[in-house]
Design a protein around this motif. Structure first.
Motif, PDB file in Angstrom:
ATOM      1  N   GLY A  69       0.857  -1.330  -0.119  1.00 54.74           N
ATOM      2  CA  GLY A  69       0.037   0.068  -0.083  1.00 54.74           C
ATOM      3  C   GLY A  69       0.870   1.227  -0.106  1.00 54.74           C
ATOM      4  O   GLY A  69       0.350   2.112  -0.513  1.00 54.74           O
TER       5      GLY A  69
ATOM      6  N   SER B 128      -9.738   1.823   0.862  1.00 54.75           N
ATOM      7  CA  SER B 128      -9.998   0.528   1.507  1.00 54.75           C
ATOM      8  C   SER B 128      -9.108  -0.590   1.004  1.00 54.75           C
ATOM      9  O   SER B 128      -8.964  -1.576   1.338  1.00 54.75           O
ATOM     10  N   THR B 129      -8.727  -0.252  -0.166  1.00 55.79           N
ATOM     11  CA  THR B 129      -7.782  -1.278  -0.904  1.00 55.79           C
ATOM     12  C   THR B 129      -6.419  -0.681  -1.339  1.00 55.79           C
ATOM     13  O   THR B 129      -6.265   0.538  -1.518  1.00 55.79           O
TER      14      THR B 129
ATOM     15  N   SER C 298      -5.893   3.131  -3.117  1.00 58.02           N
ATOM     16  CA  SER C 298      -4.429   4.011  -2.630  1.00 58.02           C
ATOM     17  C   SER C 298      -4.072   4.548  -4.088  1.00 58.02           C
ATOM     18  O   SER C 298      -3.502   5.723  -3.635  1.00 58.02           O
TER      19      SER C 298
ATOM     20  N   SER D  26      -4.899   7.022   5.205  1.00 54.89           N
ATOM     21  CA  SER D  26      -4.796   5.551   4.987  1.00 54.89           C
ATOM     22  C   SER D  26      -4.453   4.943   6.549  1.00 54.89           C
ATOM     23  O   SER D  26      -4.881   5.860   7.452  1.00 54.89           O
TER      24      SER D  26
ATOM     25  N   LEU E 198      -3.413  -1.237   5.862  1.00 60.60           N
ATOM     26  CA  LEU E 198      -3.654  -1.030   4.445  1.00 60.60           C
ATOM     27  C   LEU E 198      -2.120  -0.782   3.868  1.00 60.60           C
ATOM     28  O   LEU E 198      -1.378  -0.982   2.726  1.00 60.60           O
TER      29      LEU E 198
ATOM     30  N   SER F  84      -9.827   0.559   5.510  1.00 60.96           N
ATOM     31  CA  SER F  84      -9.663  -0.858   5.489  1.00 60.96           C
ATOM     32  C   SER F  84     -10.590  -1.765   6.030  1.00 60.96           C
ATOM     33  O   SER F  84     -10.569  -3.017   5.800  1.00 60.96           O
TER      34      SER F  84
ATOM     35  N   ARG G  92     -13.574  -3.869   4.163  1.00 64.89           N
ATOM     36  CA  ARG G  92     -13.127  -5.098   3.700  1.00 64.89           C
ATOM     37  C   ARG G  92     -14.001  -6.023   4.574  1.00 64.89           C
ATOM     38  O   ARG G  92     -14.441  -7.167   4.220  1.00 64.89           O
TER      39      ARG G  92
ATOM     40  N   TRP H  23      -7.151  -6.439  15.023  1.00 68.20           N
ATOM     41  CA  TRP H  23      -8.165  -5.906  14.004  1.00 68.20           C
ATOM     42  C   TRP H  23      -9.658  -6.547  14.155  1.00 68.20           C
ATOM     43  O   TRP H  23      -9.627  -7.764  14.685  1.00 68.20           O
TER      44      TRP H  23
END
Length: 355
Positions: free
Chosen positions: A8, A141-142, A146, A168, A172, A255, A258, A334
């Motif tokens: 990322g 989110s991905t 980015s 960010s 990520l 992120s 997801r 997480w």
């Protein structure tokens, strides 16, 4: 174009180059150090500017000086170090300068550590600088996001002459996944009417935020808020899935999106009508769309790795039409898919006979 496997942080750095970033000024702090590390080699090789500044304060002020000349420039940092940059972000907003700031969140408050966290939502969206101003905030989110949102950050900064934050996070920034590093998709913005390029062939220009006349200061702020209203009208961005028939809405940014998508799929398999909603722009916030959704969806679970920072904005958006719950933790492990599934099943007042 083929997909390539990218981390990322490196994706952001590579996208900044393709967006036409002429100068990078930064100071290392985990978990975003790879951005500056990559650019320390790539920028000089391209004949562009790279400076490892003596501090975060120096870095952001170098960016402000550079963009005042009309070039694209950026810095990147994390959390506690972003806090040191807030005064300059206020100046840049007042001076209407297209500063691009990459913020890769880590744990806090204070120095914190590099644990996964999303605790800088308030810092980015509300801002810690003085006075009435707004900063555009984009939330990937991905790894593909980015790239795409780095491009968009440079474009919106130039289009509106306003600071833009790409928000960010350490998760990520450190993960790798396939993405397409396509070309910069936006038209270049003409800044010849305001950039400080020397007054040999034109009248002198000034960029400053000091105004001793209160009528002129008020007029300036009113003008800024006319611009902010235009941004709110034109630039709100979000994505949603399975909201038309949903009884429950899962909301997340960055992120964590997801995981709510995966949780929603599991819950749909159980027979629950669950949709998802992700603000792409944290400011301007997609309040209007959330209000529309709250006309039919009466239970909203906001999942974020903080103590409910975006949750308050969701509550304001729905204006009492729906019950809004928060689920998450401030930092560390997480929030996983199974935890989100269970939290959704535990929502008060929701009963499904087929579970």
């Amino acid at each position: 174009m083929e997909k390539v496997l990218l981390k990322g942080n490196y994706a952001i750095a590579k996208a900044a180059i393709k967006a036409g970033c002429s100068c990078y000024f930064g100071y290392p702090i985990t978990p975003q150090t790879e951005i500056g590390e990559y650019l320390s080699e790539a920028m000089p090789a391209l004949g562009r500017g790279y400076v490892c500044a003596e501090s975060e304060v120096a870095a952001i002020n170098m960016v402000m000086g550079a963009v005042a000349t009309g070039v694209k420039a950026m810095t990147s940092s994390s959390s506690c170090a972003i806090g040191l940059m807030q005064e300059t972000m206020s100046y840049a907003a007042s001076d209407e300068l297209p500063v691009v700031l990459i913020s890769v969140m880590r744990a806090g408050p204070g120095l914190g550590y590099i644990y996964p966290a999303q605790g800088d939502y308030n810092q980015a969206v509300t801002g810690g600088g003085n006075g009435d101003y707004r900063t555009i905030v984009l939330s990937p989110s991905t790894v593909q996001d980015s790239i795409d949102l780095t491009y968009k950050a440079f474009y919106l900064a130039q289009k509106y002459r306003n600071p833009v934050i790409l928000l960010s996070d350490g998760f990520l920034g450190q993960m790798m996944e396939p993405a397409v590093l396509h070309d910069y998709p936006y038209d270049e913005i003409d800044n010849s009417s305001w950039a400080l390029t020397g007054a040999k062939d034109r009248g002198a220009r000034q960029i400053r935020s000091l105004e001793v006349n209160q009528e002129k200061q008020n007029a300036h702020v009113y003008k800024l808020f006319e611009k902010y209203a235009l941004i709110e009208k034109e630039e709100v961005s979000y994505e949603e899935e399975n909201t038309l028939d949903a009884d429950i809405l899962l909301v997340a940014f960055g992120s964590m999106t997801r995981n709510i998508k995966a949780a929603a799929r599991k819950l749909r398999e159980k027979g629950l009508k669950v949709g998802t909603f992700r603000p792409v722009t944290l400011w301007p916030f997609p309040s209007k769309r959330l209000l529309e959704l709250s006309e039919t969806i009466k239970n909203i679970l906001v999942v974020e790795m903080n103590m409910g920072q975006m949750t308050k904005d969701v509550k304001l958006a729905v204006n009492g039409n729906a019950k809004v719950y928060h689920f998450g933790r401030p930092t560390g492990k997480w929030v996983n898919v199974d935890e989100i599934v269970q939290a959704t099943l535990n929502l008060g007042g929701v009963s499904y006979a087929n579970i």
